[in-house]
Design an enzyme around this catalytic site. Structure first.
Site, PDB file in Angstrom:
ATOM      1  N   SER A 173      -7.462  -0.732   6.656  1.00  0.00           N
ATOM      2  CA  SER A 173      -8.943  -0.611   6.653  1.00  0.00           C
ATOM      3  C   SER A 173      -9.593  -1.977   6.439  1.00  0.00           C
ATOM      4  O   SER A 173     -10.188  -2.226   5.399  1.00  0.00           O
ATOM      5  CB  SER A 173      -9.415   0.401   5.600  1.00  0.00           C
ATOM      6  OG  SER A 173      -8.749   0.282   4.374  1.00  0.00           O
ATOM      7  N   LYS A 194       0.828  -1.222   0.000  1.00  0.00           N
ATOM      8  CA  LYS A 194       0.000   0.000   0.000  1.00  0.00           C
ATOM      9  C   LYS A 194       0.860   1.270   0.000  1.00  0.00           C
ATOM     10  O   LYS A 194       0.676   2.152  -0.838  1.00  0.00           O
ATOM     11  CB  LYS A 194      -0.912   0.034   1.244  1.00  0.00           C
ATOM     12  CG  LYS A 194      -1.858  -1.139   1.385  1.00  0.00           C
ATOM     13  CD  LYS A 194      -2.763  -0.986   2.588  1.00  0.00           C
ATOM     14  CE  LYS A 194      -2.050  -0.984   3.935  1.00  0.00           C
ATOM     15  NZ  LYS A 194      -1.317  -2.226   4.247  1.00  0.00           N
TER      16      LYS A 194
HETATM   17  N1  LIG Z   1      -2.321  -5.425  15.197  1.00  0.00           N
HETATM   18  C1  LIG Z   1      -1.960  -4.841  14.052  1.00  0.00           C
HETATM   19  N2  LIG Z   1      -2.607  -5.126  12.899  1.00  0.00           N
HETATM   20  C2  LIG Z   1      -2.244  -4.518  11.763  1.00  0.00           C
HETATM   21  N3  LIG Z   1      -1.241  -3.609  11.655  1.00  0.00           N
HETATM   22  C3  LIG Z   1      -0.582  -3.288  12.780  1.00  0.00           C
HETATM   23  C4  LIG Z   1      -0.899  -3.890  14.014  1.00  0.00           C
HETATM   24  N4  LIG Z   1      -0.066  -3.384  14.952  1.00  0.00           N
HETATM   25  C5  LIG Z   1       0.745  -2.510  14.344  1.00  0.00           C
HETATM   26  N5  LIG Z   1       0.436  -2.439  13.021  1.00  0.00           N
HETATM   27  C6  LIG Z   1       1.086  -1.486  12.108  1.00  0.00           C
HETATM   28  O1  LIG Z   1       0.088  -0.508  11.856  1.00  0.00           O
HETATM   29  C7  LIG Z   1      -0.063  -0.298  10.475  1.00  0.00           C
HETATM   30  C8  LIG Z   1      -1.552  -0.326  10.089  1.00  0.00           C
HETATM   31  O2  LIG Z   1      -2.169   0.832  10.499  1.00  0.00           O
HETATM   32  P1  LIG Z   1      -3.565   1.198   9.860  1.00  0.00           P
HETATM   33  O3  LIG Z   1      -3.980   2.470  10.473  1.00  0.00           O
HETATM   34  O4  LIG Z   1      -3.451   1.167   8.380  1.00  0.00           O
HETATM   35  O5  LIG Z   1      -4.520   0.007  10.338  1.00  0.00           O
HETATM   36  S1  LIG Z   1      -6.111  -0.078  10.331  1.00  0.00           S
HETATM   37  O6  LIG Z   1      -6.562   0.448   9.043  1.00  0.00           O
HETATM   38  O7  LIG Z   1      -6.621   0.725  11.440  1.00  0.00           O
HETATM   39  O8  LIG Z   1      -6.444  -1.504  10.500  1.00  0.00           O
HETATM   40  C9  LIG Z   1       0.605  -1.434   9.769  1.00  0.00           C
HETATM   41  O9  LIG Z   1       1.268  -0.807   8.673  1.00  0.00           O
HETATM   42  P2  LIG Z   1       1.328  -1.482   7.207  1.00  0.00           P
HETATM   43  O10 LIG Z   1       2.260  -2.625   7.355  1.00  0.00           O
HETATM   44  O11 LIG Z   1       1.891  -0.386   6.368  1.00  0.00           O
HETATM   45  O12 LIG Z   1      -0.049  -1.873   6.790  1.00  0.00           O
HETATM   46  C10 LIG Z   1       1.537  -2.041  10.787  1.00  0.00           C
HETATM   47  O13 LIG Z   1       2.836  -1.535  10.587  1.00  0.00           O
HETATM   48  N1  LIG Z   2       4.856  -4.307  -6.357  1.00  0.00           N
HETATM   49  C1  LIG Z   2       5.726  -4.838  -5.501  1.00  0.00           C
HETATM   50  N2  LIG Z   2       6.461  -5.901  -5.872  1.00  0.00           N
HETATM   51  C2  LIG Z   2       7.356  -6.440  -5.005  1.00  0.00           C
HETATM   52  N3  LIG Z   2       7.563  -5.989  -3.752  1.00  0.00           N
HETATM   53  C3  LIG Z   2       6.844  -4.952  -3.342  1.00  0.00           C
HETATM   54  C4  LIG Z   2       5.889  -4.325  -4.180  1.00  0.00           C
HETATM   55  N4  LIG Z   2       5.318  -3.318  -3.500  1.00  0.00           N
HETATM   56  C5  LIG Z   2       5.882  -3.314  -2.289  1.00  0.00           C
HETATM   57  N5  LIG Z   2       6.814  -4.285  -2.187  1.00  0.00           N
HETATM   58  C6  LIG Z   2       7.625  -4.590  -1.007  1.00  0.00           C
HETATM   59  O1  LIG Z   2       6.746  -5.150  -0.048  1.00  0.00           O
HETATM   60  C7  LIG Z   2       7.061  -4.679   1.251  1.00  0.00           C
HETATM   61  C8  LIG Z   2       5.831  -4.062   1.873  1.00  0.00           C
HETATM   62  O2  LIG Z   2       5.487  -2.917   1.160  1.00  0.00           O
HETATM   63  P1  LIG Z   2       4.730  -1.714   1.866  1.00  0.00           P
HETATM   64  O3  LIG Z   2       4.471  -0.709   0.810  1.00  0.00           O
HETATM   65  O4  LIG Z   2       5.454  -1.294   3.072  1.00  0.00           O
HETATM   66  O5  LIG Z   2       3.371  -2.451   2.253  1.00  0.00           O
HETATM   67  P2  LIG Z   2       2.195  -1.961   3.220  1.00  0.00           P
HETATM   68  O6  LIG Z   2       2.202  -0.472   3.222  1.00  0.00           O
HETATM   69  O7  LIG Z   2       0.960  -2.521   2.614  1.00  0.00           O
HETATM   70  O8  LIG Z   2       2.490  -2.550   4.543  1.00  0.00           O
HETATM   71  C9  LIG Z   2       8.230  -3.702   1.076  1.00  0.00           C
HETATM   72  O9  LIG Z   2       9.408  -4.378   1.387  1.00  0.00           O
HETATM   73  C10 LIG Z   2       8.183  -3.333  -0.361  1.00  0.00           C
HETATM   74  O10 LIG Z   2       9.461  -3.045  -0.880  1.00  0.00           O
END
Ligand SMILES: Nc1ncnc2c1ncn2[C@@H]1O[C@H](COP(=O)(O)OS(=O)(=O)O)[C@@H](OP(=O)(O)O)[C@H]1O
Ligand SMILES: Nc1ncnc2c1ncn2[C@@H]1O[C@H](COP(=O)(O)OP(=O)(O)O)[C@@H](O)[C@H]1O
Length: 284
Positions: free
Chosen positions: A188, A120
């Site tokens: 979300s 994302k």
């Molecule tokens: N329990 C749990 N579940 C999911 N994610 C967790 C949790 N605890 C911490 N994190 C970290 O918080 C990021 C997600 O935050 P969001 O605000 O996008 O979550 S939500 O939409 O309210 O579900 C998420 O970031 P992304 O990895 O970028 O998605 C995680 O780094």
């Molecule tokens: N299109 C893609 N192909 C391969 N790896 C990806 C791609 N998009 C993201 N990544 C890798 O996946 C991991 C998670 O990406 P991230 O953008 O942080 O995901 P999220 O925000 O959903 O947690 C990172 O290490 C990123 O470099």
């Protein structure tokens, strides 16, 4: 007498011979005295005086090309919203259309949803960069980042996630109203919460993008080591592990398509941009 307001909203643009109308306010006591028809006010120099009964000082003024007319409509929009009572909507003479004209784009929300690690944030940044290089103004609302400030008081239990999404949806709506292409990248996980954000925006202005990446791949990426911690029971209620994720049933874009090779973040950004172009968001 309040200072005159210069009106220059669209539809009021004057030709060379017609000066811009100006609107001023004169506050009169109610009930009006018997001689109010003449009012004893000098009205000259093409000035027109229209009486309206203002119930609020925040009366909306509307001007047309014949001069100043103060409209009695929308004078009072008292509301009770949630816990707030006696609140009045204030309108500005500069609206969304003017801002869009200025920016040469249309305000909208690109809502990127998916599991942690699905890409994302990477897509949000690629999209922001690609649009920037086309001269388009964007702003990213990333879940992780917003939780550092506005939403720092919220946990990951279902009701806090719902509140997190509600607030981000409201902020995204403001950015879209400002004329920006607002990119929200948030897990979300609940369909209901995403749908509630969709209803905040005019039809078509909420573009839901689903990062359709299987849990297994997200887990293998695990850039922050959170899946590992969740599997070890050190994080409770982690999305995809011991907390639900409800994929969209009918969203605008699914990236990447199941069964295909994963596109690069730049290719995905181009897919979103093609959608925006097709729908006319990249012009005023
Ligand atoms: N329990 C749990 N579940 C999911 N994610 C967790 C949790 N605890 C911490 N994190 C970290 O918080 C990021 C997600 O935050 P969001 O605000 O996008 O979550 S939500 O939409 O309210 O579900 C998420 O970031 P992304 O990895 O970028 O998605 C995680 O780094
Ligand atoms: N299109 C893609 N192909 C391969 N790896 C990806 C791609 N998009 C993201 N990544 C890798 O996946 C991991 C998670 O990406 P991230 O953008 O942080 O995901 P999220 O925000 O959903 O947690 C990172 O290490 C990123 O470099």
């Amino acid at each position: 007498v309040r200072p005159a307001i210069s009106c220059s909203s669209s539809g009021l643009e004057s030709g060379p011979s017609v000066p811009l109308p100006k609107v001023g306010f004169v506050k009169l006591p109610l009930p009006l005295p018997a001689q109010s028809s003449s009012l004893g006010l000098h009205v000259g120099n093409n000035a027109r005086l229209s009486l309206v009964q203002a119930t609020e000082e925040s009366a909306v003024s509307v001007a047309n090309d014949r001069g100043a007319v103060i409209s009695g409509q929308n004078l009072r929009q008292m509301a009770t919203n949630g816990k707030a009572t006696n609140i009045v909507w204030h309108k500005s003479s500069v609206g969304k259309l003017h801002r869009q004209e200025l920016l040469q784009q249309k305000g909208c929300v690109i809502w990127i949803t998916g599991l942690s690690g699905s890409g994302k944030s990477t897509l949000a940044c690629a999209l922001c960069q690609a649009l920037y290089s086309r001269g388009k103004l964007t702003y990213i609302l990333d879940g992780d980042n917003v939780r550092h400030g506005l939403n720092r008081d919220l946990s990951f239990k279902a009701e806090d996630r719902a509140e997190n999404i509600r607030r981000i949806g409201e902020v995204a709506k403001l950015f879209a109203d400002a004329g920006l292409i607002c990119i929200a990248s948030v897990i979300s996980p609940y369909r209901r919460d995403r749908d509630a954000c969709r209803t905040l925006l005019p039809e078509g202005d909420f573009i839901e993008v689903f990062m359709d990446v299987p849990l297994q791949i997200c887990e293998s990426r695990d850039p922050k080591g959170l899946y590992k911690l969740a599997r070890a029971g050190k994080i409770k209620g982690f999305t995809g592990i011991d907390d639900p994720y409800e994929p969209p049933l009918n969203c605008e874009l699914v990236l990447p398509q199941k069964g295909n090779n994963y596109a690069s973040p730049c290719e995905m950004a181009e897919t979103v941009i093609s959608f925006l172009e097709e729908k006319g968001f990249l012009q005023a």
